[in-house]
Design an enzyme around this catalytic site. Sequence first.
Site, mmCIF file in Angstrom:
data_model
loop_
_atom_site.group_PDB
_atom_site.id
_atom_site.type_symbol
_atom_site.label_atom_id
_atom_site.label_comp_id
_atom_site.label_asym_id
_atom_site.label_seq_id
_atom_site.Cartn_x
_atom_site.Cartn_y
_atom_site.Cartn_z
ATOM 1 N N HIS A 454 -18.322 -16.891 -20.429
ATOM 2 C CA HIS A 454 -18.038 -15.877 -21.436
ATOM 3 C C HIS A 454 -17.107 -14.794 -20.915
ATOM 4 O O HIS A 454 -16.288 -14.256 -21.661
ATOM 5 C CB HIS A 454 -19.347 -15.266 -21.939
ATOM 6 N N ARG A 561 -8.836 -16.953 -48.180
ATOM 7 C CA ARG A 561 -9.957 -17.772 -48.631
ATOM 8 C C ARG A 561 -11.235 -16.953 -48.456
ATOM 9 O O ARG A 561 -11.659 -16.691 -47.331
ATOM 10 C CB ARG A 561 -10.041 -19.056 -47.798
ATOM 11 N N ARG A 597 -7.947 -14.856 -53.070
ATOM 12 C CA ARG A 597 -8.389 -15.906 -53.983
ATOM 13 C C ARG A 597 -9.884 -15.735 -54.203
ATOM 14 O O ARG A 597 -10.651 -15.645 -53.243
ATOM 15 C CB ARG A 597 -8.105 -17.285 -53.392
ATOM 16 N N GLU A 691 -3.187 -25.950 -59.258
ATOM 17 C CA GLU A 691 -3.716 -27.120 -58.560
ATOM 18 C C GLU A 691 -3.920 -28.284 -59.517
ATOM 19 O O GLU A 691 -4.006 -29.436 -59.093
ATOM 20 C CB GLU A 691 -5.058 -26.776 -57.908
ATOM 21 N N ASN A 714 -1.761 -29.255 -51.951
ATOM 22 C CA ASN A 714 -2.680 -30.305 -51.498
ATOM 23 C C ASN A 714 -3.472 -30.870 -52.664
ATOM 24 O O ASN A 714 -3.526 -32.085 -52.890
ATOM 25 C CB ASN A 714 -3.632 -29.745 -50.443
ATOM 26 N N ASP A 715 -4.142 -29.981 -53.412
ATOM 27 C CA ASP A 715 -4.897 -30.446 -54.571
ATOM 28 C C ASP A 715 -3.980 -30.947 -55.673
ATOM 29 O O ASP A 715 -4.292 -31.922 -56.366
ATOM 30 C CB ASP A 715 -5.794 -29.323 -55.107
ATOM 31 N N ARG A 725 -7.929 -37.379 -51.558
ATOM 32 C CA ARG A 725 -7.291 -37.361 -50.239
ATOM 33 C C ARG A 725 -8.103 -38.093 -49.177
ATOM 34 O O ARG A 725 -7.554 -38.579 -48.201
ATOM 35 C CB ARG A 725 -7.064 -35.906 -49.790
ATOM 36 N N CYS A 762 1.195 -22.060 -51.465
ATOM 37 C CA CYS A 762 0.300 -21.817 -50.334
ATOM 38 C C CYS A 762 -0.319 -23.109 -49.815
ATOM 39 O O CYS A 762 -1.287 -23.078 -49.067
ATOM 40 C CB CYS A 762 -0.805 -20.828 -50.717
#
Length: 816
Positions: A454, A561, A597, A691, A714-715, A725, A762
């Site tokens: 650590h 997100r 979002r 999307e 992506n979507d 996917r 995005c």
Amino acid sequence: MVSLVIVSHSGALADGVAELAREMGGEEVAIESAGGMEDGAIGTDAERVRAAVERARSPDGVLVLMDLGSALMSAEMATEMLEPDGGPVVLCGAPLVEGAVAAAARARTGASLDEVAREARGALAMKTAQLGEETPEAAPADAPADDGGGADALELRLHVTPRLGLHARPAARFVATVADFDARVEVRNATRSTGPADGRSLTALAVLGVRQGDEIVVRAQGEQAAAALDALDALAAANFGDEPDGEAAAEDRPAPAEAPAGSAPPASGTQLPGVAASGGIAIGPARWLHTPEPAVDDEQPGSPAEERARLDAARAAARQDLETARAEVLRRGAVAEAEIFTAHALLLDDAAVTGPAVRMVEDGAGAGQAWRAAVQDAAAAFRALDDPYMRERAVDVEDVGRRVLARLAGTDAAAAPLDAGIVLAPELTPGEAVGLDPAQAWGIATARGGATGHAAILARALGIPAVVGAGAGLLGIPEGTPLALDGDAGILEVDPGEDVIASYEARREAAVEAGRALLAGAAEPGALRDGRRVEVFANVGSAADARPAVTQGAEGVGLLRTEFLFLDRDTPPSEDEQVEVLREIAEALDGRPLIVRTLDAGADKPLPFLSQQPEDNPFLGRRGIRLSLAEPELLRTQLRAVLRVAAERPLKVMFPMVATLEEVRAARAALERARAELGSEAELDVGVMVEVPALALQAALIAPEVDFFSIGTNDLAQYTMAAERGNAALAGLLEDSLAPVLALIANVTAAAEAHGRWVGVCGELAGEPEAAVLLAGLGVRELSMAAGRIPAVKAALRDVEFAAAAERARLALPAR
């Protein structure tokens, strides 16, 4: 065979865990690591995770194990970016080190992805068993039932001879041996009356608590039962593959605690090789770290009740000290590293320490004596473990122990060097590391320790070059001795000559200049060669992501997100909690725009505190804005938090998974209700995620109702091609998705321009330099991506004028 991917904020930690897991999985199990950022900084990068998963892809599946904070979000992003073929990918919430070890051993047996994941999730039982702690969930879910024996069951009794019992490596060899045979094997510890345990499960074997000298009973059933027992008998005869007592491997021997008596200081020009713990060059005088050892004065202890009260008060004060240390690390932007102190706080309540201490107090010992003895025993137990990473946790126990003893003694446990220079210590605790000021501590060198300790992790977070494990020779270096430290090569040079120092200085200056050039280029505004602006933003999942994104040249955050606020908890976050986190991220951006979002969860991303019905196809189910509108209180609380921060900082909000005009209006109505409740006059642009193809096709209808569009490619690709996917059989469809997706984007940009709106992207395409040029040519005005991709995208945009970008985009669209 199932393969593994290890994700950590620290590259060294990810590599170390992967190396440890390979010892358990052997060459048969593919194991990849994805740690740190591209430039070696602490953090997580979805692209690095994606690449690691692709390297490890197997038809049997990939299990991804992560450490803290944004690692989960980066892993989720990575799975969204994956090529759809190659087998399933599962993100596992198991503890990183223990889970990797257990999963590798289980994967080696040819177990399924579900079985490997279950083994990893139960892996903490290995540690609790070794420490002697009780846990109600010790046995994995697939432990064999006790059927009382069968007529065809064969039995073998074995004596366990390894010095540390059936610890990780011998147990892994046991599991690997069993895997070679078609037999059901279960194991009991006859000496301690524990079991039965599945012979194919590393975790289950660890829970048996088998120590040196114990007798285990192995039962086998099946076609190859006899052969399996013969092989296990041979393994036991070979000391389960361990070195014989008295001939432990060098890696198991503890480093000497002090320099040999009467040893001379290292000669001028001596190079002390160690472990490269934190990169960089440091030149300066030796400065020994002075750590006061708290005195224990318990000659006349009070009553057991009084001593117990003293101990409880000292633990409470130490807990506050740890919180202060955690806040200091957070202030420096190291969110994952700050969790080290959260773990330390848990040690204050660890039954392996508090239990013995309390029992000694009840028997008449003073609080200090009892606590010191309990800490020493617990630290010794860690140092006796076979796992190098776990051995290093002894320092954590001692660090926490020292804090409590200092509070009992009423003294300061803080450590500090006498003056600025390269800090030397036999071993550095996390508490000592976090107390160092980089302006004073130009470098760190220790006699003991490893890159996964650590303290080493904190040194990297603080940006202090460090070499650890340099050996006992370091302990003879006098105060003030000139030193040169190479944190990349892991070398400490004692009293180097002028030529050597000049060489180090030149290397240091070259590294500084290269870094400046990279940052200078990334700091320029995103634009095409002719000056047409294309803002380049970052996708982030926490404040820890926001700060390094700014240093990479992010002009803002195009996608925050917010799911990280809601995951892994039994109750939803309060409005004040959300405000605090949003405000922290906005402050980290220092006036740059932040696009939030709203919650994008659903049956595909379940929330622990929200009961949801299973769905046959959750990707097409109640998720995103659909879930938020169905749970109005969740949405109301989040929108109120957004509005409160928007009153202070440049903040925008966008709604995910929108498909219809009615959803847009319902979401805006919820926002206006929240505004009315607060009496807010905050300026707040409102956008929607594109999307769903239906929204892209209706962009002209939607544009008057929103301020901007943000396209999640992506979507959009998977919904456009009706190809999920994660389905390997449909990979070809997604490979052909670029042209139709670009056509939908062109429809959105045209509609937006006609109504005076702007469009951002995005999704994954935004971070690919060539695709970024195409998007700019279609009229996209903002691109948001993983921070590490920003410099390359900005450079690609600067190399082309808008007319050329538009022509490239036209040629990439479907032929008409």
